[in-house]
Design an enzyme around this catalytic site. Structure first.
Site, PDB file in Angstrom:
ATOM      1  CG  HIS A  43      -1.948   1.054   1.241  1.00  0.00           C
ATOM      2  ND1 HIS A  43      -3.195   0.878   1.807  1.00  0.00           N
ATOM      3  CD2 HIS A  43      -1.953   2.316   0.753  1.00  0.00           C
ATOM      4  CE1 HIS A  43      -3.902   1.989   1.672  1.00  0.00           C
ATOM      5  NE2 HIS A  43      -3.173   2.873   1.039  1.00  0.00           N
ATOM      6  CG  HIS A  50       4.457   2.374   4.678  1.00  0.00           C
ATOM      7  ND1 HIS A  50       3.847   2.380   3.448  1.00  0.00           N
ATOM      8  CD2 HIS A  50       3.533   2.822   5.568  1.00  0.00           C
ATOM      9  CE1 HIS A  50       2.596   2.786   3.579  1.00  0.00           C
ATOM     10  NE2 HIS A  50       2.372   3.071   4.842  1.00  0.00           N
ATOM     11  CD  GLU A  70      -4.455  -3.047   0.616  1.00  0.00           C
ATOM     12  OE1 GLU A  70      -5.080  -4.086   0.912  1.00  0.00           O
ATOM     13  OE2 GLU A  70      -3.962  -2.270   1.462  1.00  0.00           O
ATOM     14  CG  HIS A 190      -7.980  -2.065   8.832  1.00  0.00           C
ATOM     15  ND1 HIS A 190      -7.121  -1.265   8.120  1.00  0.00           N
ATOM     16  CD2 HIS A 190      -8.029  -1.534  10.071  1.00  0.00           C
ATOM     17  CE1 HIS A 190      -6.689  -0.278   8.880  1.00  0.00           C
ATOM     18  NE2 HIS A 190      -7.218  -0.424  10.086  1.00  0.00           N
TER      19      HIS A 190
END
EC number: 2.6.99.2
Length: 237
Positions: A43, A50, A70, A190
């Site tokens: 993501h 990151h 994502e 999640h």
């Protein structure tokens, strides 16, 4: 059967905290797949705190299972996905400064936008998924965008399940069944963890894929990455 896609964002966070290339993101992705992981998820965010955009390109020849990218479909993200051509793109409406994803799409309000973006991805052979809350109107709206799948946003389930409220699964099981009835595949993600994943999978009809990162990597610090990947696989099967 439900596939396990491992989100490796936290590996990139650790790498970036010291500079250099330790831990080696590409090697970790290879290892996860060799341990039985059935997909790799990333993501990337605009600030690249990151996963870096270059990581998306570098992972392409390494991921031989399913590759899921994502993100919020801003122009830079759309260009990245069209260049890399992953197996799946999951559209997430997060703000640029969000710490983590915190809401699903309003598929009614953003219907035209989602239709346009999804059409472009599908024309390029990329499976599309929409990150979404377990709400009937939003599921119906997702079907109208011509997406291939939805990804159920599971934070509320995970929070309530920790408190002992097993009834928190009901909106998710109902939403999954509605999605299937409307011709949509069902993913989820999640805050899913070793503590709740089996219960969730057992109660969601037709669950195709879960994407798990934070919990899986955190659990691996104590139990070992190979062991944890296989513990998830055992619970999912």
């Amino acid at each position: 059967m439900t596939k396990l896609s491992v989100n490796v964002n936290k590996i990139a966070t650790l790498r970036n905290s010291r500079g250099g290339n330790t831990p080696n993101l590409l090697q970790v992705a290879k290892d996860i797949q060799s341990f039985g992981g059935e997909g790799i998820t990333i993501h990337p965010r605009p600030d690249e705190r990151h996963i870096r955009y270059q990581d998306a390109y570098d992972l392409k020849p390494v991921v031989y299972t399913e590759y899921n990218i994502e993100g919020n479909p801003v122009p830079k993200f759309v260009d990245l996905v069209l260049a890399v051509k992953p197996t799946q793109v999951t559209l997430v409406p997060d703000a640029e400064d969000a710490i983590t994803s915190n809401a699903g799409w309003d598929t009614k309000k953003h219907k035209s936008f989602l239709q346009e973006v999804i059409s472009e991805f599908k024309q390029n052979g990329i499976r599309t998924s929409i990150f979404i809350d377990p709400v009937k109107d939003m599921i119906e709206g997702a079907a109208e965008t011509n997406a291939d799948r939805i990804e159920l946003y599971t934070e509320e389930f995970a929070s309530e399940y920790t408190k002992g409220n097993e009834k928190a699964i009901i909106p998710y099981s109902d939403s999954a069944q509605l999605a299937i009835d409307l011709g949509l595949g069902v993913n989820a993600g999640h805050d899913l963890s070793l503590d709740n994943i089996k219960f969730f999978r057992d109660n969601i009809s037709g669950l195709l894929e879960v994407s798990i990162g934070h919990a899986l990597i955190s659990e691996s610090i104590y139990l070992g990455l190979e062991n944890v990947v296989n513990m998830y696989l055992h619970r999912l099967k």
